[in-house]
Design a protein around this motif. Structure first.
Motif, PDB file in Angstrom:
ATOM      1  N   HIS A  54       0.671  -1.693  -0.193  1.00 20.58           N
ATOM      2  CA  HIS A  54       0.164  -0.010  -0.163  1.00 20.58           C
ATOM      3  C   HIS A  54       1.016   1.237   0.079  1.00 20.58           C
ATOM      4  CE1 HIS A  54      -2.029   3.471   2.471  1.00 20.58           C
ATOM      5  NE2 HIS A  54      -2.978   2.775   1.591  1.00 20.58           N
ATOM      6  N   GLN A  55       2.334   1.215   1.144  1.00 23.14           N
ATOM      7  CA  GLN A  55       2.798   2.631   1.236  1.00 23.14           C
ATOM      8  C   GLN A  55       3.850   3.057  -0.567  1.00 23.14           C
ATOM      9  OE1 GLN A  55       1.106   3.245   3.527  1.00 23.14           O
ATOM     10  NE2 GLN A  55       2.889   4.122   4.262  1.00 23.14           N
ATOM     11  N   GLN A  56       3.649   1.161  -0.824  1.00 22.56           N
ATOM     12  CA  GLN A  56       4.672   1.557  -2.340  1.00 22.56           C
ATOM     13  C   GLN A  56       4.031   2.384  -3.404  1.00 22.56           C
ATOM     14  OE1 GLN A  56       8.248   1.232  -3.339  1.00 22.56           O
ATOM     15  NE2 GLN A  56       7.007   1.748  -4.958  1.00 22.56           N
ATOM     16  N   ARG A  57       2.447   1.830  -3.530  1.00 16.72           N
ATOM     17  CA  ARG A  57       1.937   1.833  -4.388  1.00 16.72           C
ATOM     18  C   ARG A  57       1.052   2.835  -4.356  1.00 16.72           C
ATOM     19  NH1 ARG A  57      -0.928  -2.146  -3.361  1.00 16.72           N
ATOM     20  NH2 ARG A  57      -3.327  -1.040  -2.073  1.00 16.72           N
ATOM     21  N   ARG A  58       1.113   3.456  -3.146  1.00 18.89           N
ATOM     22  CA  ARG A  58       0.507   4.910  -2.796  1.00 18.89           C
ATOM     23  C   ARG A  58       0.798   5.896  -2.850  1.00 18.89           C
ATOM     24  NH1 ARG A  58      -5.136   5.342  -3.578  1.00 18.89           N
ATOM     25  NH2 ARG A  58      -6.093   2.834  -2.298  1.00 18.89           N
ATOM     26  N   TYR A  59       2.423   5.917  -2.480  1.00 18.60           N
ATOM     27  CA  TYR A  59       3.356   6.936  -2.158  1.00 18.60           C
ATOM     28  C   TYR A  59       4.697   6.588  -2.332  1.00 18.60           C
ATOM     29  CZ  TYR A  59      -0.329   7.527   1.389  1.00 18.60           C
ATOM     30  OH  TYR A  59      -1.813   7.618   1.512  1.00 18.60           O
ATOM     31  N   ALA A  60       5.278   5.662  -2.880  1.00 22.28           N
ATOM     32  CA  ALA A  60       6.288   5.902  -3.451  1.00 22.28           C
ATOM     33  C   ALA A  60       7.632   5.264  -2.561  1.00 22.28           C
ATOM     34  CB  ALA A  60       6.806   6.293  -5.166  1.00 22.28           C
ATOM     35  N   LEU A  61       6.607   4.689  -1.617  1.00 22.05           N
ATOM     36  CA  LEU A  61       6.904   4.438  -0.622  1.00 22.05           C
ATOM     37  C   LEU A  61       7.517   3.054  -0.224  1.00 22.05           C
ATOM     38  CD1 LEU A  61       6.360   7.350   2.307  1.00 22.05           C
ATOM     39  CD2 LEU A  61       8.517   7.609   1.221  1.00 22.05           C
ATOM     40  N   THR A  62       9.075   3.396  -0.212  1.00 19.75           N
ATOM     41  CA  THR A  62       9.271   1.252  -0.051  1.00 19.75           C
ATOM     42  C   THR A  62       9.739   0.763   1.411  1.00 19.75           C
ATOM     43  OG1 THR A  62      10.302   1.430  -1.951  1.00 19.75           O
ATOM     44  CG2 THR A  62      11.377  -0.463  -1.013  1.00 19.75           C
ATOM     45  N   TYR A  63       8.856   0.311   2.075  1.00 14.71           N
ATOM     46  CA  TYR A  63       9.298  -0.593   3.034  1.00 14.71           C
ATOM     47  C   TYR A  63       9.622  -2.163   3.291  1.00 14.71           C
ATOM     48  CZ  TYR A  63       8.352   4.504   4.979  1.00 14.71           C
ATOM     49  OH  TYR A  63       8.358   5.353   5.407  1.00 14.71           O
ATOM     50  N   ASP A  64      10.487  -2.759   4.186  1.00 15.88           N
ATOM     51  CA  ASP A  64      10.440  -4.282   3.666  1.00 15.88           C
ATOM     52  C   ASP A  64       9.799  -4.536   5.814  1.00 15.88           C
ATOM     53  OD1 ASP A  64      11.204  -6.666   4.126  1.00 15.88           O
ATOM     54  OD2 ASP A  64      13.657  -6.472   5.365  1.00 15.88           O
ATOM     55  N   PRO A  65       8.486  -5.824   4.742  1.00 20.60           N
ATOM     56  CA  PRO A  65       7.523  -5.862   5.366  1.00 20.60           C
ATOM     57  C   PRO A  65       8.306  -6.229   6.705  1.00 20.60           C
ATOM     58  CG  PRO A  65       6.994  -6.852   3.168  1.00 20.60           C
ATOM     59  CD  PRO A  65       8.774  -6.299   3.582  1.00 20.60           C
ATOM     60  N   ASP A  66       9.267  -7.712   6.721  1.00 21.25           N
ATOM     61  CA  ASP A  66       9.770  -8.281   7.867  1.00 21.25           C
ATOM     62  C   ASP A  66      10.641  -7.237   8.969  1.00 21.25           C
ATOM     63  OD1 ASP A  66       9.057 -10.306   6.870  1.00 21.25           O
ATOM     64  OD2 ASP A  66      11.194 -10.490   5.687  1.00 21.25           O
ATOM     65  N   SER A  67      10.906  -6.329   8.840  1.00 25.69           N
ATOM     66  CA  SER A  67      11.592  -4.686   9.288  1.00 25.69           C
ATOM     67  C   SER A  67      11.625  -4.045   9.702  1.00 25.69           C
ATOM     68  CB  SER A  67      13.246  -5.205   8.823  1.00 25.69           C
ATOM     69  OG  SER A  67      13.274  -4.339   7.830  1.00 25.69           O
ATOM     70  N   GLU A  68      10.196  -3.382   8.786  1.00 21.71           N
ATOM     71  CA  GLU A  68       9.861  -1.881   8.753  1.00 21.71           C
ATOM     72  C   GLU A  68       8.465  -1.937   9.006  1.00 21.71           C
ATOM     73  OE1 GLU A  68      13.406   0.843   6.404  1.00 21.71           O
ATOM     74  OE2 GLU A  68      12.068  -0.540   5.113  1.00 21.71           O
ATOM     75  N   VAL A  69       7.438  -2.697   9.050  1.00 24.48           N
ATOM     76  CA  VAL A  69       6.687  -2.523   9.451  1.00 24.48           C
ATOM     77  C   VAL A  69       6.058  -3.329  10.500  1.00 24.48           C
ATOM     78  CG1 VAL A  69       3.525  -2.901   8.247  1.00 24.48           C
ATOM     79  CG2 VAL A  69       5.966  -2.661   6.818  1.00 24.48           C
ATOM     80  N   LEU A  70       5.244  -2.689  11.482  1.00 30.00           N
ATOM     81  CA  LEU A  70       4.645  -3.616  13.123  1.00 30.00           C
ATOM     82  C   LEU A  70       3.013  -2.748  13.028  1.00 30.00           C
ATOM     83  CD1 LEU A  70       5.485  -4.638  15.369  1.00 30.00           C
ATOM     84  CD2 LEU A  70       5.158  -2.161  16.588  1.00 30.00           C
ATOM     85  N   VAL A  71       2.441  -4.623  13.315  1.00 32.78           N
ATOM     86  CA  VAL A  71       0.937  -3.846  13.590  1.00 32.78           C
ATOM     87  C   VAL A  71       0.447  -3.505  14.552  1.00 32.78           C
ATOM     88  CG1 VAL A  71      -1.445  -5.259  13.388  1.00 32.78           C
ATOM     89  CG2 VAL A  71       0.746  -5.706  11.365  1.00 32.78           C
TER      90      VAL A  71
END
Length: 392
Positions: free
Chosen positions: A80-97
């Motif tokens: 979602h962040q990549q598609r909407r805002y061209a922000l790349t995050y690693d799901p394993d180390s840069e995302v927390l639910v």
């Protein structure tokens, strides 16, 4: 009292029962239309609700999910962040639910703020900001958004923001689109904030839960700006975007070091939550653009309906560029300037509940005559509320 001390931690002494609980109870007791608390009166997409049912029946998330969140949801957030805002995050180390954005805010501030640190927050502010800063031992420094009657909007004074930064400032806490004023910070404002953060080596925590509810202008994550990705914690949520506020699914995206810090605090709050709902939200984030466009169009129509009705009823209306809420000034109605008294009397006067904006200010006098109404309701409910308010 025990040992001569109050039972409540002194950091929380100024925070009692929230105004939302008080006003929602008043709505129930009087049978009034509740335009106070910001929750929709209809559920979100049926296919997403069914996705939660499938997850429950399949046993997905019925036991403890992984601490950072289920991989499907973390991957969907990153996409979602990549598609909407061209922000790349690693799901394993840069995302927390997290358990909603509220826990994300609490965990972030507990992780990043130490006693004596100053936290700049845009005033009026969502009430949990002040409580979380206090729990962390920080000192909140409000920078006030000022109403402009000519344009019918609220605006940030960048000079006031710069003047608020001191050697003790740890971070700037942003909220755009902004609750309760509906302000959407512009590219120029965000660029100035980013420049200030880099110049003074500040962290930025940005609450973007209303990112898909922008009616004028555009939502721009501050993490996009030069030098900001590594110093920004971005907070998102499914509740407002998909109209499942009770599921309490939020998230944090940030650099690995920041996510690790936030997770260190979060693991001792809820640890994990909302297991089956995480799988459903992963599907929701992949809904087609038509869903998000339809949601925005429906809420824009609601905004216009309620704003016009409030103006006809005699309120001064500050037309929101985003969010669920419209702020008004009660002074043109006559009868005083006390928003608390007005809101407590309103259910008996005409069967409608609203929120006094003064609760969102350190300087309550600045918001004394301002009252907030929520428009995330069905059209027929808003029409009835407008009809009742015209009786004022």
């Amino acid at each position: 009292m025990t040992q001569g001390r109050p039972l409540l931690n002194r950091r929380l002494a100024e925070f009692g029962t929230t105004i939302f609980a008080e006003m929602s109870a008043l709505a129930v007791r009087t049978g009034s239309i509740n335009l106070g608390q910001g929750f929709p009166d209809t559920d979100g997409p049926e296919e997403i609700r069914e996705a939660a049912v499938r997850a429950l029946r399949a046993g997905h998330g019925n036991q403890y999910p992984p601490g950072p969140g289920v991989p499907e949801l973390r991957t969907a957030i990153a996409a979602h962040q990549q598609r909407r805002y061209a922000l790349t995050y690693d799901p394993d180390s840069e995302v927390l639910v997290t358990a909603g954005a509220t826990e994300a805010i609490a965990a972030t501030l507990l992780a990043l703020v130490e006693p004596g640190d100053e936290v700049i927050a845009l005033e009026p502010y969502y009430d949990s900001y002040a409580a979380c800063i206090a729990m962390a031992g920080g000192a909140r420094v409000p920078v006030t958004l000022h109403p402009d009657a000519e344009s019918g909007t609220y605006r940030l004074d960048l000079d006031e923001l710069r003047a608020a930064v001191t050697p003790r400032t740890r971070l700037i806490l942003l909220n755009t689109p902004h609750n309760p004023t509906g302000t959407v910070l512009t590219r120029e404002e965000l660029a100035a904030i980013a420049e200030l953060a880099c110049e003074r080596d500040l962290l930025v925590v940005t609450d973007e839960v209303y990112e898909h509810l922008v009616f004028e202008g555009e939502h721009l994550p501050i993490a996009q700006f030069p030098g900001m990705r590594e110093r920004t914690v971005t907070i998102g949520s499914a509740g407002k975007t998909f109209s499942f506020t009770g599921w309490k699914v939020g998230w944090v995206t940030a650099s690995p070091g920041l996510v690790t810090a936030v997770r260190s605090a979060k693991q001792f709050l809820t640890y994990v939550s909302a297991g089956p709902f995480q799988y459903a939200v992963a599907e929701a984030l992949n809904l087609p653009d038509s869903y998000f466009e339809g949601l925005r169009a429906d809420l824009r129509a609601n905004r216009d309906l309620l704003s016009s009705g409030l103006a006809e009823a005699g309120f001064e209306v500050y037309r929101p560029a985003g969010t669920y809420f419209v702020t008004t000034d009660i002074r043109p109605l006559g009868g005083g300037t006390d928003g608390f008294a007005f809101c407590r009397a309103l259910p008996e006067r005409c069967g409608v509940v609203a929120i006094p904006n003064a609760v969102f200010y350190d300087d309550q006098e600045a918001g004394r005559s301002k009252v907030r109404f929520a428009f995330c309701k069905r059209e027929e409910v808003l029409l009835e509320a407008v009809s009742r308010l015209k009786g004022l």
